[in-house]
Design an enzyme around this catalytic site. Structure first.
Site, PDB file in Angstrom:
ATOM      1  N   ILE B 138     -89.227 -29.293  59.541  1.00  0.00           N
ATOM      2  CA  ILE B 138     -89.488 -27.971  60.298  1.00  0.00           C
ATOM      3  C   ILE B 138     -88.542 -27.699  61.263  1.00  0.00           C
ATOM      4  O   ILE B 138     -88.450 -26.462  61.971  1.00  0.00           O
ATOM      5  CB  ILE B 138     -90.853 -27.952  60.891  1.00  0.00           C
ATOM      6  CG1 ILE B 138     -90.955 -28.711  61.931  1.00  0.00           C
ATOM      7  CG2 ILE B 138     -92.112 -27.977  59.951  1.00  0.00           C
ATOM      8  CD1 ILE B 138     -92.500 -28.420  62.791  1.00  0.00           C
ATOM      9  N   GLU B 139     -87.562 -28.327  61.438  1.00  0.00           N
ATOM     10  CA  GLU B 139     -86.249 -28.108  62.273  1.00  0.00           C
ATOM     11  C   GLU B 139     -85.077 -27.883  61.431  1.00  0.00           C
ATOM     12  O   GLU B 139     -84.961 -27.107  60.725  1.00  0.00           O
ATOM     13  CB  GLU B 139     -86.329 -29.291  63.409  1.00  0.00           C
ATOM     14  CG  GLU B 139     -87.495 -29.149  64.212  1.00  0.00           C
ATOM     15  CD  GLU B 139     -87.555 -30.341  65.403  1.00  0.00           C
ATOM     16  OE1 GLU B 139     -86.262 -30.345  65.968  1.00  0.00           O
ATOM     17  OE2 GLU B 139     -88.372 -30.674  65.866  1.00  0.00           O
TER      18      GLU B 139
END
Lengths: 249, 343
Positions: B138-139
């Protein structure tokens, strides 16, 4: 054949230069280790379907594990380390052939190694060689190596449907020291140790592991600990080793 | 093929001799001497990753290069902005796939004095920390193998890696080491507070009162965790009573020790005026809200830090809380925020 030629040349060089038994100089031999993943007596193949002891059909599209600090132990209990950290990857044939190592001549009676990465090396990604994080065998949010990774599919015994199987085994408590009996007389010789790993035995001996309802373990929560303990008990029984001399000066 | 290998065996020794000679000609990277501001302790730098001019420059370039993310859109600096003490002014940062995280980006200040990274301390070193945001789905949602391949394929990076580490081939190890080198230079030590301590500036009466409250065990009692002077943190993990039943279990997710549930790393208070929002989940927008939490808002649980368990609720007046905030704002270091070496 290529390897044989190379070995012959290096063996000659060593024996000429260093080995004089009558003068008391230590004589040296060569040893290599070949690893074979098995299902019972058959070679294991990625994406082939097998049946575990619980009767579930399963496969693996990925099978990788770390072996660390592999040592030969002679009859006097003296150890010689062959390899520091080796990543075994079924998809990379060269990773299954651990290269030639010079060993002192002697009568070796066991092969020792860890399944996994020792705690001194397990908590930093700032490492090269087979511990390089680019091999994807490390947890990056909680620095530590994935000692054993089996990803694939299995058929659920309750629903009959195909489901994913994700086993990421690791953390310090998961390290498995393994010692296997071998019989190797190294005497200015080249030898090979065949190390075999039976995936079905990992899931059955002595503890039977069924995948249904037990198919996602990433060593991250307390609920994974019993699973870690079970696999840790099974790992030593999944490995076997035999040695033979294939070239004698 | 066999002949080639045999030939190589005889040539190999000659090659090694030649290589030895060649190595002398590769200019070694230039050692970099870190200037530690007065008042901060010496920094422990890993012996296998000494600071060099070339290593720091490479690390800075990587830090600002979106090539580290899967779709080449986000760099480290996307969520660690210098203007905000290298943190994200948003409560949660949004990664390359448009998914927001669950924790507030940590400020990157005086990292060289810290030994564990992330809010839960999951990374044991600054080098290892580098992998986290790059590979987090999610980064930046990238793999280290891809980053290595992408950097190797560029025209300029192999030369920069060679200048920094003597090896042109990019490796994940040297990516981590370069970025860690740059991060060790992100030092803040010239705030109004530092100038006051050096006798170069005066604090106002309100700021001085805030300083006294900060150290007063019966009032602010901030010093137990945000150690007075230098780093303004003990960098330990503590449950500050944000929730009785923590939504995010924090340090527990790393150690699996029940006593670590709801514990998070004590952040430094340096430049705290700029690093809003606050707490691991960015729940507080202002420093006054933070002080109110420690004065009256904290919630009891088995893991609540003992310093708070014994603290009396409502022990500070409104004026005292405002004075405390005034003192915290003396930790703002505009030289750090505007340092051209950092961008």
């Amino acid at each position: 054949m290529k390897q044989f030629a190379l070995l012959l040349i290096t063996l000659c060089t060593i024996t000429i230069s260093s080995c004089r038994k009558d003068l008391g100089t230590k004589c040296k031999s060569y040893n290599r280790v070949n690893i074979t993943n098995l299902i019972g007596t058959d070679a294991f193949h990625l994406d082939s379907t097998y049946t575990n002891a619980a009767g579930e059909a399963y496969n693996a599209y990925m099978l990788k594990y770390y072996i660390s600090h592999m040592k030969l132990v002679n009859e006097n209990g003296e150890r010689v380390e062959l390899y520091a950290h080796e990543l075994i990857d079924q998809a990379v044939p060269s990773s299954l052939e651990l290269g030639d190592v010079i060993i002192p001549d002697g009568h070796y009676t066991s092969l020792e190694f860890n399944l996994g990465v020792d705690s001194l090396h397990n908590h930093s990604g700032d490492q090269a060689g087979d511990l390089d994080p680019m091999y994807g065998m490390i947890w990056t949010w909680n620095t530590g190596y994935i000692f054993f990774k089996h990803e694939g599919y299995f058929t659920s015994s309750t629903s009959g449907t195909e489901q994913p199987l994700i086993y990421h085994y690791g953390t310090d408590r998961a390290l498995v020291p393994i010692s296997l009996p071998i019989e190797l007389h190294a005497d200015r010789s080249a030898s090979v140790i065949n190390l075999q790993f039976d995936l079905n035995k990992l899931y059955s001996n002595p503890n039977t592991i069924a995948f249904t309802g037990n198919n996602n373990h990433q060593s991250i929560s307390t609920s994974d600990i019993p699973w870690i303990n079970t696999l840790r008990a099974n790992f030593p029984n999944a490995f076997s080793a035999s040695a033979f001399v294939f070239l004698q000066e | 093929m066999k002949k080639i290998i045999v030939a190589f065996i005889f040539i190999a020794p000659l090659l090694f001799v030649a290589c030895d000679k060649g190595e002398d000609e590769i200019p070694a990277a230039t050692p970099y001497t870190l200037v530690i501001p007065e008042g901060l302790p010496p920094m422990n730098i890993p012996s296998n990753n000494p600071l060099t001019v070339e290593g720091i420059a490479l690390g800075k370039r990587l830090f600002y290069d979106p090539i580290l993310s899967a779709n080449n859109t986000q760099s480290c600096a996307s969520c660690h902005l210098q203007d905000f003490g290298f943190t994200d002014p948003n409560q949660f940062s949004t990664g390359i796939d448009g998914i927001a995280g669950t924790r507030n980006a940590m400020p990157l200040i005086n990292l060289g004095w810290q030994t564990k990274f992330f809010w839960d301390g999951g990374a044991n070193g600054l080098e290892s920390q580098v992998m986290g945001p790059i590979t987090n789905p999610i980064e930046m949602h990238e793999t280290m193998a891809n980053v290595v391949a992408k950097l190797n394929a560029t025209a300029e990076y192999p030369d920069l890696f060679k200048a920094a580490f003597g090896i042109a081939e990019v490796s994940s190890q040297n990516i981590m080491r370069a970025i860690a080198q740059f991060e060790r230079t992100l030092i803040s030590g010239n705030s109004k507070y530092d100038q006051y301590m050096r006798g170069e500036a005066l604090l106002t009466a309100q700021e001085l009162n805030g300083k006294a409250l900060f150290e007063d065990m019966e009032k602010g009692d901030c010093v137990h965790c945000h150690s007075m002077g230098s780093t303004f943190s003990d960098f330990e993990f503590r449950n500050t009573g944000l929730d009785s039943i923590p939504v995010d279990e924090g340090r527990y997710m790393i150690t699996l020790n029940a006593s670590d549930k709801g514990k998070f790393k004590t952040p430094s208070l340096r430049n705290v005026e700029l690093t809003a929002p606050f707490m691991h989940d960015g729940r507080f927008q202002t420093l006054l809200e933070c002080v109110q939490h420690y004065n009256t808002g904290f919630r009891y649980s088995a893991n609540l830090d003992p310093n708070l368990s014994f603290a009396v609720k409502g022990r500070m007046t409104q004026q005292e809380m405002e004075d405390l905030v005034a003192f915290m704002k003396t930790l703002t270091d505009m030289e750090f925020v505007n340092n051209p070496e950092f961008h």
